[in-house]
Design an enzyme around this catalytic site. Structure first.
Site, PDB file in Angstrom:
ATOM      1  N   PRO A 145       0.855  -1.187  -0.001  1.00  0.00           N
ATOM      2  CA  PRO A 145       0.066   0.001   0.050  1.00  0.00           C
ATOM      3  C   PRO A 145       0.651   1.277   0.075  1.00  0.00           C
ATOM      4  O   PRO A 145       2.286   1.122  -0.037  1.00  0.00           O
ATOM      5  CB  PRO A 145      -0.512   0.069   1.216  1.00  0.00           C
ATOM      6  N   THR A 190      -9.423  -3.851   2.689  1.00  0.00           N
ATOM      7  CA  THR A 190     -10.203  -5.106   3.002  1.00  0.00           C
ATOM      8  C   THR A 190     -11.033  -5.556   1.724  1.00  0.00           C
ATOM      9  O   THR A 190     -11.047  -6.674   1.052  1.00  0.00           O
ATOM     10  CB  THR A 190     -11.345  -4.834   3.917  1.00  0.00           C
ATOM     11  N   LYS A 244     -12.451  11.117   0.332  1.00  0.00           N
ATOM     12  CA  LYS A 244     -13.043   9.954   1.061  1.00  0.00           C
ATOM     13  C   LYS A 244     -13.060  10.428   2.502  1.00  0.00           C
ATOM     14  O   LYS A 244     -14.123  10.393   3.076  1.00  0.00           O
ATOM     15  CB  LYS A 244     -12.177   8.870   0.854  1.00  0.00           C
ATOM     16  N   LYS A 304       4.844  -5.217  -6.431  1.00  0.00           N
ATOM     17  CA  LYS A 304       4.174  -3.940  -6.932  1.00  0.00           C
ATOM     18  C   LYS A 304       4.054  -3.015  -5.954  1.00  0.00           C
ATOM     19  O   LYS A 304       3.223  -3.232  -4.921  1.00  0.00           O
ATOM     20  CB  LYS A 304       2.929  -4.411  -7.535  1.00  0.00           C
ATOM     21  N   PRO A 305       4.692  -1.828  -5.942  1.00  0.00           N
ATOM     22  CA  PRO A 305       4.258  -0.664  -5.039  1.00  0.00           C
ATOM     23  C   PRO A 305       3.127  -0.115  -5.467  1.00  0.00           C
ATOM     24  O   PRO A 305       2.508  -0.349  -6.649  1.00  0.00           O
ATOM     25  CB  PRO A 305       5.471   0.333  -5.206  1.00  0.00           C
ATOM     26  N   ALA A 306       2.364   0.794  -4.475  1.00  0.00           N
ATOM     27  CA  ALA A 306       1.345   1.499  -4.716  1.00  0.00           C
ATOM     28  C   ALA A 306       1.366   2.552  -5.822  1.00  0.00           C
ATOM     29  O   ALA A 306       2.380   2.875  -5.875  1.00  0.00           O
ATOM     30  CB  ALA A 306       0.503   2.151  -3.626  1.00  0.00           C
ATOM     31  N   GLU A 307       0.310   2.715  -6.668  1.00  0.00           N
ATOM     32  CA  GLU A 307       0.356   3.603  -7.669  1.00  0.00           C
ATOM     33  C   GLU A 307       0.766   4.880  -7.325  1.00  0.00           C
ATOM     34  O   GLU A 307       1.650   5.430  -8.129  1.00  0.00           O
ATOM     35  CB  GLU A 307      -0.907   3.592  -8.233  1.00  0.00           C
ATOM     36  N   CYS A 313      -3.237   1.351   9.038  1.00  0.00           N
ATOM     37  CA  CYS A 313      -4.021   0.060   9.242  1.00  0.00           C
ATOM     38  C   CYS A 313      -4.494  -0.088  10.622  1.00  0.00           C
ATOM     39  O   CYS A 313      -5.648  -0.365  11.017  1.00  0.00           O
ATOM     40  CB  CYS A 313      -4.074  -1.049   8.284  1.00  0.00           C
ATOM     41  N   GLU A 321     -13.780   2.254   8.058  1.00  0.00           N
ATOM     42  CA  GLU A 321     -12.219   2.756   8.149  1.00  0.00           C
ATOM     43  C   GLU A 321     -12.009   4.122   7.426  1.00  0.00           C
ATOM     44  O   GLU A 321     -12.359   4.078   6.181  1.00  0.00           O
ATOM     45  CB  GLU A 321     -11.278   1.670   7.536  1.00  0.00           C
TER      46      GLU A 321
END
Lengths: 492, 311
Positions: free
Chosen positions: A172, A251, A355, A197-200, A305, A402
């Site tokens: 993440p 999740t 968000k 793979k790192p997060a975008e 998290c 969350e």
């Protein structure tokens, strides 16, 4: 127990500008390249997709670098390299593998300042945290697992450990370099090869890390780093050569991965979301609890998290705790992540900011009482003031979902049993905190709370030797310690 | 004098709340990562100079030594933008010598009294010493509490003695030295702070230590006492002042203590009526750093002596 005398609510302290801290920007160069290719088979390789996407600094919305977008062909190339490398790497002696891990750890320490600055520019976290937490703990994970590499026989006495094969790892954006270390170090210690793979939004430190792998002389193909968005991740999950998928993230995606892998022989570990309860009893050291609550929810802008996002406080001290929390918030410093005095940096992306804003709005609409300190936020960049909600009930969205932002929901309880009941009333089970002066209560709570980690009179403490992971919808599998190591090996 | 109450300390801690050692030390460690530069550093250094109680408490002190101490307190440096210190701090016998030099100036005369540093003399003797220092012209009295009585649970006795010294002070400001290293635990330091504050007047001080034991002011015990002052203020409205003493030798340390004040008690305590440093060697380092900020270079080492005895 004492009934604490309520303080006079009109009396206030003045946290003004009589003595202001001047800007103290960290000026060490981050050495970020204008464009990053994929790292496959020990080489920086242009993506077959011929596409790159921009990485934005959330602190000022400026472009940091261009990141390669890996398509299916690129992922296939990475798996081919990792599969080829596995036959030799898995037979390399543990002592030899450990040597590479030690080398990586030391090189990371040597370039700690540079990596900290890059992490802060790319991800928005305050330099104080990337310098004092992310980079040193990442190096510590490599040191720790370097030690395991030649002692695997002691991890399962009487049995033999064997590597799994090629491991696909998806991480993440909240702790880009640290999550990379949590994933790569145990995998290499056990003799696996890796596609990561790192997060975008946060690929820069992972790509910088590739140069450390080169400097360490790690054999080509042992670690491959492919960058991209969700599709790239899906390609990794679907790839038939993957022996295991390790995922840290939301999740929702975790459930998708588990559905996708159902019926295959791929192993899976998931470290997903959380909605941790931080429980404060009336006999707790209140000032230190307040500090721990602040550390629990505002660390890394709440992008954690295991953030202590639900504060459960015993009714008799609820007013005092809320008052002290509000006071503490008034001298948290929100702003430029590169300023060494910044406590709360930038929200990682515009999407995440929206968000958070949406969930905070729902909290107000559902009737919770909002408290935000008056703080000036920078004009450019993604920022959100630290926020408290009091009068929250368990049915509110802000108490269930969350938020992954600097927003704390405060609920109250009357008895220990009620505290446990409320704390466990969540689909998640990653972490919890207990604040009390009574040692026996800590032990009792830690057995009753359904959470992978229970911190007592502290919060957000991590050590490579201590396994970390969740219950219920927070995932399964552990990272760190012997338990985390065993998730990257098979017992034969 | 059998006023020992075995549960007095426990019930006081229960009333005012405990302190977690690990938590408070983690809190103060964050102060040390603050980066204070440029104008804010110069402001902090000058503020710290104005808060120094320039101290000499040695058996070999003489009127001559006190005279040079007073001159140093009045004019720490030729740079007129550097303020005088808040006070000088001397033994009672030397108060009248300091008075000659400091009369009419802003620099106050503080005197340790009450059988400093042990406090192990009859109360009447201690009170007589306080009255003598006051009549010689002391503006402030630094007293020690009876740590033995505190640890034996005779809290009422400790508090009554503080009240008696306060009355003997008249209008003179009182500073109550808890001697934190002898109280040992943060719980005890918080309890002793409340014990003292409850009989003090607005503007009186609580003070960490005598400087005569191995461990003196630390960011940890400073923080415990600042939080006690804050809680007491919020509860009663009485503003108690704070003086860490001993062990603060460098400008960098002093700035960290000021950060603690700013982030715990706020602007109202950032002045020398509410916060002091009991120190001797600190002043030279503050002045040295101020000169460095002004000229960009450190002065030669002999310009300002490292030795606390040289003024």
């Amino acid at each position: 127990m004492p009934a604490k005398r309520p303080n006079n609510p009109a009396r206030e302290l003045l946290f003004g500008d009589l003595w202001e801290y001047d800007p103290a920007p960290e000026t060490a160069p981050a050495h970020i390249a204008p464009r990053y290719d994929l790292f496959i088979n020990g080489q920086f390789t242009a993506p077959k997709s011929k596409k790159w996407f921009d990485s934005i600094s959330p602190g000022n919305e400026q472009k940091v670098s261009e990141i390669a977008l890996a398509n299916e062909a690129d992922v296939n190339a990475a798996f081919a390299a990792a599969t080829a490398a596995f036959s030799k790497w898995s037979k390399t002696s543990g002592a030899e593998r450990g040597k590479y891990l030690y080398r990586i750890a030391r090189l990371l320490q040597d370039r700690a300042r540079e990596f900290a600055v890059a992490e802060t520019i790319d991800g928005g976290k305050p330099i104080r945290e990337s310098r004092d937490f992310d980079v040193p703990v990442a190096a510590a994970h490599f040191f720790y697992h370097a030690g395991w590499a030649d002692k695997l026989a002691y991890a399962a006495p009487g049995r033999t450990l064997a590597p799994l094969g090629v491991v696909g790892q998806i991480i993440p954006w909240n702790f880009p370099l640290l999550m990379l270390a949590w994933k790569i170090a145990p995998a290499l210690a056990c003799g696996n090869t890796v596609i990561l793979k790192p997060a975008e939004t946060t690929s820069v430190t992972a790509m910088k890390f590739c140069s450390i792998l080169q400097d360490a002389g790690l054999p080509p193909g042992v670690v491959n780093i492919v960058t991209g968005a969700g599709d790239t991740g899906t390609n990794i999950i679907h790839h038939p050569a993957a022996a295991k998928i390790a995922f840290t993230g939301s999740t929702a995606i975790g459930k998708f991965i588990q559905r996708t892998l159902a019926g295959t022989d791929k192993r899976l570990t998931l470290e997903l979301g959380g909605k941790a309860a931080n429980i404060v009893f009336e006999d707790a050291p209140i000032d230190q609890a307040v500090e721990g609550i602040v550390n629990g929810i505002f660390f890394n802008q709440g992008h954690v998290c295991c953030a202590g996002s639900r504060l459960l406080v015993q009714e008799s001290v609820a007013d005092e705790v809320l008052r002290k929390l509000k006071m503490r918030l008034r001298h948290l410093r929100v702003g430029d992540p590169l300023d060494k005095n910044t406590d709360i940096g930038a929200i990682n992306s515009r999407k995440q900011l929206e968000k958070i804003q949406e969930l905070v709005k729902s909290g107000v609409q559902e009737g919770a009482e909002i408290h935000q300190p008056a703080c000036k936020l920078p004009k450019r960049g993604f920022y959100f003031a630290p926020t408290l909600f009091s009068n929250v009930s368990l049915s509110h969205r802000i108490a269930r979902e969350e938020i992954f932002g600097p927003v704390l929901s405060i609920l109250t309880f009357r008895t220990p049993e009620e505290a446990v009941e409320k704390a466990n009333n969540t689909p998640y089970g990653l972490s919890a905190g207990v604040w009390t002066d009574k040692g026996s209560r800590i032990l009792k709570m830690s057995t009753e709370l359904k959470a992978g980690v229970v911190w007592a009179n502290t919060y957000n403490k991590f050590d490579p030797a201590s396994p970390f992971g969740g219950y219920k919808e927070s995932g399964f599998g552990r990272e760190g310690g012997k338990q985390g190591l065993l998730d990257y090996a098979q017992i034969v | 004098m059998a006023r020992s109450n075995p549960i007095a300390l426990r019930s006081l801690i229960s009333e005012i709340g405990p302190v977690d050692q690990v938590g408070i030390e983690e809190r103060v460690a964050k102060y040390t990562t603050r980066s204070i530069k440029k104008a804010s550093k110069v402001q902090a250094l000058k503020l710290a100079v104005s808060m120094v109680d320039l101290t000499t408490l040695e058996g070999k002190d003489t009127p001559g030594k006190v005279a040079s101490l007073c001159l140093k307190a009045l004019h720490p440096h030729d740079d007129p933008s550097i303020p005088s210190t808040a006070a000088v701090c001397v033994y009672p016998r030397l108060v009248k010598h300091a008075k000659k030099l400091l009369r009419g100036s802003s620099v106050k005369i503080a005197s340790v009294a009450t059988a400093f540093p042990s406090g192990q003399a009859p109360l009447a003797t201690r009170l007589a010493e306080v009255r003598a220092a006051v009549s010689d012209g002391a503006d402030e009295i630094d007293m020690v509490i009876s740590r033995g009585a505190f640890l034996a649970g005779e809290l009422a006795l400790v508090q009554d003695e503080i009240a008696a010294v306060r009355d003997a002070c008249g209008k003179t400001t009182l500073k109550v030295i808890l001697e934190t290293s002898e109280l040992e635990t943060y719980d005890n330091i918080r309890a002793a702070s409340f014990l003292a504050m409850r009989v003090l007047r607005p503007g009186d001080f609580i003070k960490t230590s005598t400087g005569k034991t191995s461990s003196n002011a630390t960011l940890g015990n400073n923080q415990v006492m600042l939080e006690a002052i804050r809680d007491f203020y919020l509860e009663t409205g009485t503003e108690i002042a704070m003086k860490p003493a001993g062990g603060i030798r460098t400008a960098k340390q002093a700035i960290q203590f000021l950060i603690a004040v700013k982030e715990t008690l706020g602007d109202a305590w950032l002045n020398n009526a509410r916060y002091r440093f009991g120190a001797s060697a600190l002043l030279n380092d503050l002045v040295r750093q101020l000169a460095k900020e002004k000229t960009g270079a450190y002065q030669a080492p002999y310009t300002l002596s490292e030795a606390s005895g040289s003024y």
